[in-house]
Design an enzyme around this catalytic site. Structure first.
Site, PDB file in Angstrom:
ATOM      1  N   ASN A  19       0.872  -1.174   0.000  1.00 55.57           N
ATOM      2  CA  ASN A  19       0.000   0.000   0.000  1.00 55.57           C
ATOM      3  C   ASN A  19       0.912   1.228   0.000  1.00 55.57           C
ATOM      4  O   ASN A  19       1.435   1.613   1.043  1.00 55.57           O
ATOM      5  CB  ASN A  19      -0.890  -0.044   1.249  1.00 55.57           C
ATOM      6  CG  ASN A  19      -1.859   1.118   1.305  1.00 55.57           C
ATOM      7  OD1 ASN A  19      -1.819   2.016   0.457  1.00 55.57           O
ATOM      8  ND2 ASN A  19      -2.724   1.111   2.304  1.00 55.57           N
ATOM      9  N   LYS A  75       3.293   0.795   3.122  1.00 55.88           N
ATOM     10  CA  LYS A  75       2.960  -0.243   4.111  1.00 55.88           C
ATOM     11  C   LYS A  75       3.004  -1.590   3.411  1.00 55.88           C
ATOM     12  O   LYS A  75       2.634  -1.667   2.230  1.00 55.88           O
ATOM     13  CB  LYS A  75       1.544  -0.029   4.648  1.00 55.88           C
ATOM     14  CG  LYS A  75       1.395   1.179   5.503  1.00 55.88           C
ATOM     15  CD  LYS A  75      -0.021   1.199   6.096  1.00 55.88           C
ATOM     16  CE  LYS A  75      -0.440   2.620   6.359  1.00 55.88           C
ATOM     17  NZ  LYS A  75      -1.827   2.910   6.181  1.00 55.88           N
ATOM     18  N   ARG A 129      -2.494  -2.025  -3.561  1.00 52.43           N
ATOM     19  CA  ARG A 129      -3.691  -1.221  -3.370  1.00 52.43           C
ATOM     20  C   ARG A 129      -3.575   0.018  -4.273  1.00 52.43           C
ATOM     21  O   ARG A 129      -2.541   0.693  -4.257  1.00 52.43           O
ATOM     22  CB  ARG A 129      -3.778  -0.772  -1.914  1.00 52.43           C
ATOM     23  CG  ARG A 129      -4.982   0.068  -1.650  1.00 52.43           C
ATOM     24  CD  ARG A 129      -5.026   0.534  -0.227  1.00 52.43           C
ATOM     25  NE  ARG A 129      -6.286   1.229   0.002  1.00 52.43           N
ATOM     26  CZ  ARG A 129      -6.587   1.829   1.140  1.00 52.43           C
ATOM     27  NH1 ARG A 129      -5.750   1.808   2.145  1.00 52.43           N
ATOM     28  NH2 ARG A 129      -7.734   2.432   1.286  1.00 52.43           N
ATOM     29  N   LEU A 131     -16.002   3.201   9.872  1.00 52.39           N
ATOM     30  CA  LEU A 131     -15.766   4.427  10.646  1.00 52.39           C
ATOM     31  C   LEU A 131     -14.346   4.426  11.199  1.00 52.39           C
ATOM     32  O   LEU A 131     -14.023   3.642  12.098  1.00 52.39           O
ATOM     33  CB  LEU A 131     -16.776   4.518  11.797  1.00 52.39           C
ATOM     34  CG  LEU A 131     -18.261   4.297  11.432  1.00 52.39           C
ATOM     35  CD1 LEU A 131     -19.141   4.380  12.676  1.00 52.39           C
ATOM     36  CD2 LEU A 131     -18.722   5.290  10.382  1.00 52.39           C
ATOM     37  N   ASP A 191      -8.757  12.188  16.973  1.00 48.25           N
ATOM     38  CA  ASP A 191      -8.877  10.839  17.531  1.00 48.25           C
ATOM     39  C   ASP A 191     -10.072  10.760  18.483  1.00 48.25           C
ATOM     40  O   ASP A 191     -10.174  11.556  19.421  1.00 48.25           O
ATOM     41  CB  ASP A 191      -7.576  10.471  18.262  1.00 48.25           C
ATOM     42  CG  ASP A 191      -7.529   9.002  18.610  1.00 48.25           C
ATOM     43  OD1 ASP A 191      -8.470   8.507  19.284  1.00 48.25           O
ATOM     44  OD2 ASP A 191      -6.570   8.333  18.208  1.00 48.25           O
ATOM     45  N   PHE A 192     -10.928   9.788  18.235  1.00 48.93           N
ATOM     46  CA  PHE A 192     -12.167   9.696  19.005  1.00 48.93           C
ATOM     47  C   PHE A 192     -11.930   9.380  20.482  1.00 48.93           C
ATOM     48  O   PHE A 192     -12.771   9.681  21.327  1.00 48.93           O
ATOM     49  CB  PHE A 192     -13.124   8.677  18.366  1.00 48.93           C
ATOM     50  CG  PHE A 192     -13.946   9.300  17.266  1.00 48.93           C
ATOM     51  CD1 PHE A 192     -13.327   9.923  16.196  1.00 48.93           C
ATOM     52  CD2 PHE A 192     -15.331   9.293  17.306  1.00 48.93           C
ATOM     53  CE1 PHE A 192     -14.065  10.529  15.186  1.00 48.93           C
ATOM     54  CE2 PHE A 192     -16.083   9.889  16.304  1.00 48.93           C
ATOM     55  CZ  PHE A 192     -15.447  10.508  15.239  1.00 48.93           C
ATOM     56  N   GLY A 215     -11.474   1.637  12.712  1.00 42.24           N
ATOM     57  CA  GLY A 215     -10.988   1.870  14.083  1.00 42.24           C
ATOM     58  C   GLY A 215     -12.089   2.244  15.054  1.00 42.24           C
ATOM     59  O   GLY A 215     -12.160   1.718  16.176  1.00 42.24           O
TER      60      GLY A 215
HETATM   61  P1  AMP Z   1      -8.667   3.673  11.250  1.00 47.45           P
HETATM   62  O1  AMP Z   1      -8.498   4.868  10.337  1.00 47.45           O
HETATM   63  O2  AMP Z   1      -9.695   2.708  10.787  1.00 47.45           O
HETATM   64  O3  AMP Z   1      -7.353   3.026  11.590  1.00 47.45           O
HETATM   65  O4  AMP Z   1      -9.220   4.268  12.634  1.00 47.45           O
HETATM   66  C1  AMP Z   1      -8.454   5.103  13.444  1.00 47.45           C
HETATM   67  C2  AMP Z   1      -9.335   5.799  14.445  1.00 47.45           C
HETATM   68  O5  AMP Z   1     -10.053   4.844  15.241  1.00 47.45           O
HETATM   69  C3  AMP Z   1      -8.566   6.615  15.487  1.00 47.45           C
HETATM   70  O6  AMP Z   1      -8.264   7.886  15.010  1.00 47.45           O
HETATM   71  C4  AMP Z   1      -9.551   6.686  16.617  1.00 47.45           C
HETATM   72  O7  AMP Z   1     -10.377   7.815  16.420  1.00 47.45           O
HETATM   73  C5  AMP Z   1     -10.410   5.451  16.476  1.00 47.45           C
HETATM   74  N1  AMP Z   1     -10.226   4.515  17.595  1.00 47.45           N
HETATM   75  C6  AMP Z   1      -9.256   3.596  17.761  1.00 47.45           C
HETATM   76  N2  AMP Z   1      -9.417   2.933  18.930  1.00 47.45           N
HETATM   77  C7  AMP Z   1     -10.528   3.439  19.509  1.00 47.45           C
HETATM   78  C8  AMP Z   1     -11.229   3.187  20.726  1.00 47.45           C
HETATM   79  N3  AMP Z   1     -10.815   2.268  21.606  1.00 47.45           N
HETATM   80  N4  AMP Z   1     -12.328   3.930  20.988  1.00 47.45           N
HETATM   81  C9  AMP Z   1     -12.753   4.874  20.117  1.00 47.45           C
HETATM   82  N5  AMP Z   1     -12.149   5.148  18.949  1.00 47.45           N
HETATM   83  C10 AMP Z   1     -11.043   4.453  18.648  1.00 47.45           C
END
Ligand code: AMP
Length: 403
Positions: A7, A14, A92, A212, A286-287, A334
């Site tokens: 990727n 990656k 990818r 998401l 970041d959530f 995530g």
């Molecule tokens: P991704 O782009 O699919 O790798 O998702 C990354 C995002 O997932 C991070 O920026 C977080 O906002 C979210 N995330 C990861 N772990 C958690 C968690 N335990 N609770 C809530 N959000 C999470």
């Protein structure tokens, strides 16, 4: 058969080496700062060998690929005894335009078509091409390579869902239309959801996938085919995301550009990198950080979360309407896999569909499972995505078919 999955981004690459015998990952890694200085982190996963991490000169993607292969065959950090054990490479590729509705063997015609898609994916396709060319240069012509497109799964969308309401010549002449992204994830997750529901071959199955993460998109999948998705010509639109603004009235851009003397490029950077939940909250993309800040009383962090959950629920409702019903809703990415609070907040809106969440089950993270109650009319699932595995499976299928 061992397959290398690549990727390539503009300054990063990656990779995973996957053994298709049991679909296990033998090594995983990341090259960063390509074209700047260069850094590699390589992690063998099968033979107890140590992680390798170092700064290494990577003026181009070719040096990055060389470093990856060097580590994969190295006696100290490697997982294969020679390069000949790597049967094929799966790449990818972000944008397949109208040219690709499925994964393809990479030949000259394929490379030309990926090049033709550069105006549609100006940030990513050139990097994907560099990754492919670098592999070719280092590995030679004998190792077959396959391109797997983020847009391909969505090519089944009907014209009424993917056409922009602008003068039709732009659609016809310039292929400006809604394409959608995260296609490998939507395909993998919707297929697993149908399997979990016992509807794998049901032509009338209706699944909504909520991918998401830092980037977020939803898809409506009827009978295994995508009929709508929330991203468009680019991955900027649809839901508000980590740093991307999602759907916005273009007049907002005109206003900002005029008032603050900003160029189109500056506004695009603002909408891609400084907006979304980061822009609204001023806290983070970041959530986990947002949840913590909201708990401590930060109102803008709470607003950013509320907006995100509201948008997901709103798009789910529109897709239930588009498909005239929904059998299952699958959360992935995530946030979808780990964000229990977000899943609960989104499902709060969906009672009218007959969604009932099992609060205990919803406490789980990162596990494939149902999180709805037995009597929930619409089943809700968490399904960890695996885009690399889809790329490896497609690569294996195409290479095997050529034998
Ligand atoms: P991704 O782009 O699919 O790798 O998702 C990354 C995002 O997932 C991070 O920026 C977080 O906002 C979210 N995330 C990861 N772990 C958690 C968690 N335990 N609770 C809530 N959000 C999470």
């Amino acid at each position: 058969m061992k397959i290398l999955v690549i990727n390539a981004g503009s300054s990063s690459l990656k990779y995973q080496l996957i053994d298709m015998e049991d679909e296990s990952i033998h090594a995983i890694g990341l090259c960063e700062r390509i074209g700047i200085d260069g850094h590699i982190k390589h992690k063998p996963l099968v033979n107890g060998k140590p992680v390798f991490e170092a700064d290494l000169s990577m003026p181009t993607h070719a040096e990055a690929i060389e470093a990856v292969l060097d580590k994969l065959v190295s006696p100290e950090y490697g997982v294969v005894s020679s390069m000949s054990e790597i049967s094929a490479v799966g790449h990818r590729v972000l944008h397949g335009g109208i040219e690709f509705a499925k994964s393809v063997f990479i030949d000259k015609a394929c490379m030309d078509a990926i090049e033709r898609c550069i105006p549609l994916g100006p940030l990513h396709n050139p990097a994907n091409i560099m990754g492919i060319e670098a592999c070719r240069k280092v590995m030679g012509d004998k190792v077959p390579m396959v391109a797997v497109f983020d847009t391909a799964f969505h090519m089944t969308m009907p014209a009424k869902a993917c056409t922009y309401a602008i003068p039709y010549e732009y659609t016809e002449k310039d292929n400006l239309r809604r394409y959608g992204f995260h296609g490998t994830s939507h395909r993998f997750v919707s297929e697993n959801a149908r399997r979990m529901l016992g509807k794998l071959d049901d032509p009338n199955s209706k699944i909504i996938v909520c991918h998401l993460g830092n980037g977020s998109s939803l898809s409506a999948v009827k009978g295994g085919k995508c009929v709508d998705t929330s991203m468009g010509l680019s991955p900027l639109v649809g839901l508000p995301m980590g740093t991307r603004c999602g759907d916005i009235d273009p007049t907002v851009l005109q206003f900002i550009m005029n008032k603050y003397s900003m160029t189109m490029d500056e506004v695009m950077t603002m909408m891609n990198k400084k907006s979304g939940v980061l822009g609204v909250s001023g806290v983070s993309s970041d959530f986990r950080d947002l949840g913590k800040a909201a708990e401590e009383g930060n109102e803008r962090a709470q607003l950013a979360l509320d907006m995100f959950h509201y948008w997901v629920a709103k798009v789910v409702g529109s897709y239930a309407a588009a498909m005239n019903g929904v059998d299952g809703i699958a959360f992935t990415g995530g946030i979808g896999e780990n964000g229990c609070d977000s899943r609960a907040a989104i499902c709060e809106y969906l009672g009218y569909l007959g969604v009932k969440i099992d609060e205990e089950a919803n406490k789980n993270r990162g596990k494939e499972m149902f999180i709805s109650t037995e009597d929930s009319k619409v089943k809700v699932m968490v399904i960890p995505t695996n885009e690399e595995l889809v790329i490896a499976r497609d690569t294996q299928a195409i290479v095997n078919a050529m034998k």
